[in-house]
Design an enzyme around this catalytic site. Sequence first.
Site, PDB file in Angstrom:
ATOM      1  N   ARG A 347      72.481  76.255 -36.761  1.00 37.17           N
ATOM      2  CA  ARG A 347      73.664  76.758 -36.192  1.00 37.17           C
ATOM      3  C   ARG A 347      73.342  76.270 -34.637  1.00 37.17           C
ATOM      4  O   ARG A 347      72.613  76.918 -33.891  1.00 37.17           O
ATOM      5  CB  ARG A 347      73.957  78.297 -36.206  1.00 37.17           C
ATOM      6  CG  ARG A 347      74.054  78.725 -37.442  1.00 37.17           C
ATOM      7  CD  ARG A 347      75.619  78.389 -38.211  1.00 37.17           C
ATOM      8  NE  ARG A 347      75.461  78.663 -39.531  1.00 37.17           N
ATOM      9  CZ  ARG A 347      76.014  79.633 -40.216  1.00 37.17           C
ATOM     10  NH1 ARG A 347      76.339  80.618 -39.667  1.00 37.17           N
ATOM     11  NH2 ARG A 347      75.910  79.972 -41.560  1.00 37.17           N
ATOM     12  N   GLU A 349      74.621  77.257 -31.981  1.00 37.01           N
ATOM     13  CA  GLU A 349      75.234  78.342 -31.010  1.00 37.01           C
ATOM     14  C   GLU A 349      74.585  78.492 -29.953  1.00 37.01           C
ATOM     15  O   GLU A 349      73.271  78.992 -30.089  1.00 37.01           O
ATOM     16  CB  GLU A 349      75.701  79.660 -31.936  1.00 37.01           C
ATOM     17  CG  GLU A 349      76.250  79.315 -33.006  1.00 37.01           C
ATOM     18  CD  GLU A 349      76.128  80.676 -33.982  1.00 37.01           C
ATOM     19  OE1 GLU A 349      75.969  81.632 -33.518  1.00 37.01           O
ATOM     20  OE2 GLU A 349      76.852  80.690 -34.999  1.00 37.01           O
ATOM     21  N   ARG A 355      69.775  88.806 -31.312  1.00 37.33           N
ATOM     22  CA  ARG A 355      70.195  88.488 -32.649  1.00 37.33           C
ATOM     23  C   ARG A 355      70.637  87.436 -33.172  1.00 37.33           C
ATOM     24  O   ARG A 355      70.888  87.092 -34.547  1.00 37.33           O
ATOM     25  CB  ARG A 355      71.061  89.568 -33.133  1.00 37.33           C
ATOM     26  CG  ARG A 355      72.516  89.675 -32.430  1.00 37.33           C
ATOM     27  CD  ARG A 355      73.609  90.586 -32.670  1.00 37.33           C
ATOM     28  NE  ARG A 355      74.276  90.095 -33.834  1.00 37.33           N
ATOM     29  CZ  ARG A 355      75.377  90.671 -34.332  1.00 37.33           C
ATOM     30  NH1 ARG A 355      75.386  91.799 -34.027  1.00 37.33           N
ATOM     31  NH2 ARG A 355      76.056  90.013 -35.181  1.00 37.33           N
ATOM     32  N   HIS A 356      70.297  86.409 -32.391  1.00 29.54           N
ATOM     33  CA  HIS A 356      70.817  84.914 -32.798  1.00 29.54           C
ATOM     34  C   HIS A 356      69.603  83.926 -32.652  1.00 29.54           C
ATOM     35  O   HIS A 356      69.128  84.018 -31.862  1.00 29.54           O
ATOM     36  CB  HIS A 356      72.211  84.330 -31.820  1.00 29.54           C
ATOM     37  CG  HIS A 356      73.438  85.084 -32.170  1.00 29.54           C
ATOM     38  ND1 HIS A 356      73.962  86.204 -31.408  1.00 29.54           N
ATOM     39  CD2 HIS A 356      74.360  84.807 -33.066  1.00 29.54           C
ATOM     40  CE1 HIS A 356      75.037  86.423 -31.842  1.00 29.54           C
ATOM     41  NE2 HIS A 356      75.360  85.625 -32.720  1.00 29.54           N
ATOM     42  N   GLU A 505      75.740  93.063 -38.837  1.00 29.35           N
ATOM     43  CA  GLU A 505      76.157  92.085 -40.043  1.00 29.35           C
ATOM     44  C   GLU A 505      74.986  91.230 -40.446  1.00 29.35           C
ATOM     45  O   GLU A 505      74.224  90.648 -39.438  1.00 29.35           O
ATOM     46  CB  GLU A 505      77.155  90.979 -39.765  1.00 29.35           C
ATOM     47  CG  GLU A 505      77.427  89.840 -40.639  1.00 29.35           C
ATOM     48  CD  GLU A 505      78.072  88.711 -40.060  1.00 29.35           C
ATOM     49  OE1 GLU A 505      77.887  87.637 -40.806  1.00 29.35           O
ATOM     50  OE2 GLU A 505      78.571  88.581 -39.068  1.00 29.35           O
ATOM     51  N   SER A 508      77.722  87.275 -45.118  1.00 24.01           N
ATOM     52  CA  SER A 508      79.018  87.301 -45.528  1.00 24.01           C
ATOM     53  C   SER A 508      79.387  86.615 -46.935  1.00 24.01           C
ATOM     54  O   SER A 508      78.607  85.802 -47.081  1.00 24.01           O
ATOM     55  CB  SER A 508      80.173  86.706 -44.411  1.00 24.01           C
ATOM     56  OG  SER A 508      79.593  85.286 -44.223  1.00 24.01           O
ATOM     57  N   ARG A 556      67.392  88.487 -39.678  1.00 26.17           N
ATOM     58  CA  ARG A 556      68.090  89.631 -39.399  1.00 26.17           C
ATOM     59  C   ARG A 556      68.027  90.887 -40.314  1.00 26.17           C
ATOM     60  O   ARG A 556      67.913  92.003 -39.847  1.00 26.17           O
ATOM     61  CB  ARG A 556      69.462  89.386 -39.279  1.00 26.17           C
ATOM     62  CG  ARG A 556      70.145  90.211 -38.426  1.00 26.17           C
ATOM     63  CD  ARG A 556      71.810  89.925 -38.141  1.00 26.17           C
ATOM     64  NE  ARG A 556      71.865  88.802 -37.217  1.00 26.17           N
ATOM     65  CZ  ARG A 556      72.950  88.387 -36.726  1.00 26.17           C
ATOM     66  NH1 ARG A 556      74.137  88.998 -37.304  1.00 26.17           N
ATOM     67  NH2 ARG A 556      73.213  87.266 -35.919  1.00 26.17           N
TER      68      ARG A 556
END
Length: 582
Positions: A347, A349, A355-356, A505, A508, A556
């Site tokens: 990712r 991001e 947390r990323h 989270e 998903s 996570r």
Amino acid sequence: MMRRLNTGQFPAVTPRLPTGQRSTLSASSRQRPLCHGLSKAEAGRVVTAACLAAYCRSRRFSNTWRNAANAATQVAETVQLEQALASDAPTVGFYETIRSDKVPSMTFSSVRCLGTESGPEIGAEVWVRARVATVRVKGKSTFVVLRQSSLHTVQACKFKDAEDGGESATAVAKFFKSLPLESLVDLRGVLAEANVSSCTQSNVELQIKQVFCVSRAVPQLPFLMADAQRSEAEIEASQGSKRPFVRVLPDLRLDNRWLDLRVPAHNATLRIQSAICRLFRDSLTKRGFVEIHSPKLISGESEGGAEVFRVDYFGSRASLAQSPQLYKQMAISADMPGAFEIGPVFRAENSNTPRHLCEFTGLDFEMPIMWHYDEVIQVIHETLSGAFQALEEECAEELKVVRQMYPSEAPKMPSPAGPPCVVHWGEAMEMLKEAAASGSERKDLMADLSTEEERVLGSLVLEKYGSDLFFLDKYPSAVRPFYTMPSKDQPEYSNSYDVIFRGQEIGSGAQRCHDPELLEARCEELGVPTEPLQGYIDSFRHGVPPHGGVGLGLERIVQLYLGLDNIRKAVMFTRDPARLSP
């Protein structure tokens, strides 16, 4: 300018400051490298004991440093492997570099088994290979703590022996004085009863007969292991004392991650991560699922977003897969009874948060459903709650080690045999509204949850339903990917859910759009080009059962399960916007 020395004529040995003298140095001098101030080229040449001794004298270092360097020049002899077991073998020595050419008849014992019913008897002679964790020398008495596989330690000791007038005791003392911590040694000793509360093998010790260095560490480590394995509570408690503990900074740890992973709690964290993968795999395999390995180089964007790493593919544009989503759905079209994958996810991001990550490990599965995506939620619940329950039993030793440094408790959740904890979107909005202070209610009830709202909702669900793990169901369609099935009666909502664990989270999932016309309409609605997705859509034109699945983030899960303050502590080697090495 310092005179350059020819190091080739000196024996290759690296000295270490004797343990008993370390505490007499100031904090600044303890942290100053021996080659401080030299260029890299010069520092590379000042690596042997003799060179260091000469260098210390020329620079007028303190007696402590000079004595440490001089002591190291009294080198134990180099020992060939076949000599280690000879009757006239020396008490201490350094192996020649092991190059797989000889196999001496030595049988090694595991430190973990020493002092247990399955281990050697008291009085037996044993060989162990382990790291030198701590050394204490007083006169001719030597006490060494050996650490093996990060988690298990045993004390080894040597005292003056009347048979040789203390000669062997002197040799052992000098050997360990000059040997850097974290070096690997082969040690032969007699197993004896003892009471050593500071070691994991607390009821025994090894009385040293011989010790040989297998691999020598550098004399100046980036940080001391004793500093690296203290809990934050210990460090904070020491700050008001005359000698506060050192806090090893996160970037220094990550720069030397292989060393940081020798810290028992961090080593145990990776073992727990491995166990979660194994339990996830075992649970789905027992259900008949097939493990797949999907491509990580793709022509489009698997999630339909812009946050992808783009790469050149022989002149064409490609990207690193954000998930195995499209391919695990095509596996269902290929009539797999269920498909799962444990693999890397990328990712792009630019999120520097606790947390990323830019690369993490995904725990993904997809399965056919008969009538309702609740069937998928039930499998996720049974898989995760079953894995967490087994983790407490099978990894009790590792969990104890981690929780000593990072306090946490076992999560609360329904039994794997019971129903999952499911909270629908409408109920969640009501819970957040009731908990919100005046004027801080959500303005857009169809917007995705913020990190803080997830945390608050997690606390509310735990209080109301007694579960750290729950499914936030019926997400608004506008915030879900193009392949998510809209709800039939309320298309503004979707047949999708987030898996929330301890207020964050962790994944998903959803029922997928398996109808190709509905899928194309959904792409058009969200502005997703269908041309790069043609093979994916065609796989549904050839007939596919209704299906659903989930994508979970392994790191996570580990972070939240163990109560770690940063996800980087749950990763072997971090990849985030600021770090691409080691």
